[in-house]
Design a protein around this motif. Sequence first.
Motif, short mmCIF file in Angstrom:
data_model
loop_
_atom_site.label_atom_id
_atom_site.label_comp_id
_atom_site.label_asym_id
_atom_site.label_seq_id
_atom_site.Cartn_x
_atom_site.Cartn_y
_atom_site.Cartn_z
N LYS A 203 -0.92 -4.61 -0.05
CA LYS A 203 -1.05 -3.17 0.17
C LYS A 203 -1.09 -2.44 -1.17
N TYR A 204 -1.66 -1.25 -1.17
CA TYR A 204 -1.76 -0.41 -2.36
C TYR A 204 -0.79 0.76 -2.25
N PHE A 205 -0.05 1.01 -3.32
CA PHE A 205 0.93 2.10 -3.36
C PHE A 205 0.65 2.98 -4.58
N CYS A 206 1.11 4.24 -4.52
CA CYS A 206 0.87 5.15 -5.64
C CYS A 206 1.85 4.90 -6.78
N LYS A 207 3.06 4.47 -6.47
CA LYS A 207 4.08 4.19 -7.49
C LYS A 207 4.98 3.05 -7.00
#
Length: 71
Positions: free
Chosen positions: A28-32
């Motif tokens: 998954k991709y996260f902002c921080k």
Amino acid sequence: MGVGNRAAACASCGKRLSRKQWYYRNGKYFCKKRCWVTEKAKAQQDAGKDQAVKEAPKKEAPKENAAPAAS
């Protein structure tokens, strides 16, 4: 990796991912990193609740049709 191959928003908070800055963990991709830690904590809590639900039916319920006690 091109922009078209990744998600456009954070998996935890839904914030738009910037072109130069994003955090990828567990598919998954996260902002921080903070959002990744938050998502991981939620998953652990949900797993604990699921396990508690699975264990609850194993306990034997009291029998209501028991013989009446002698007085």
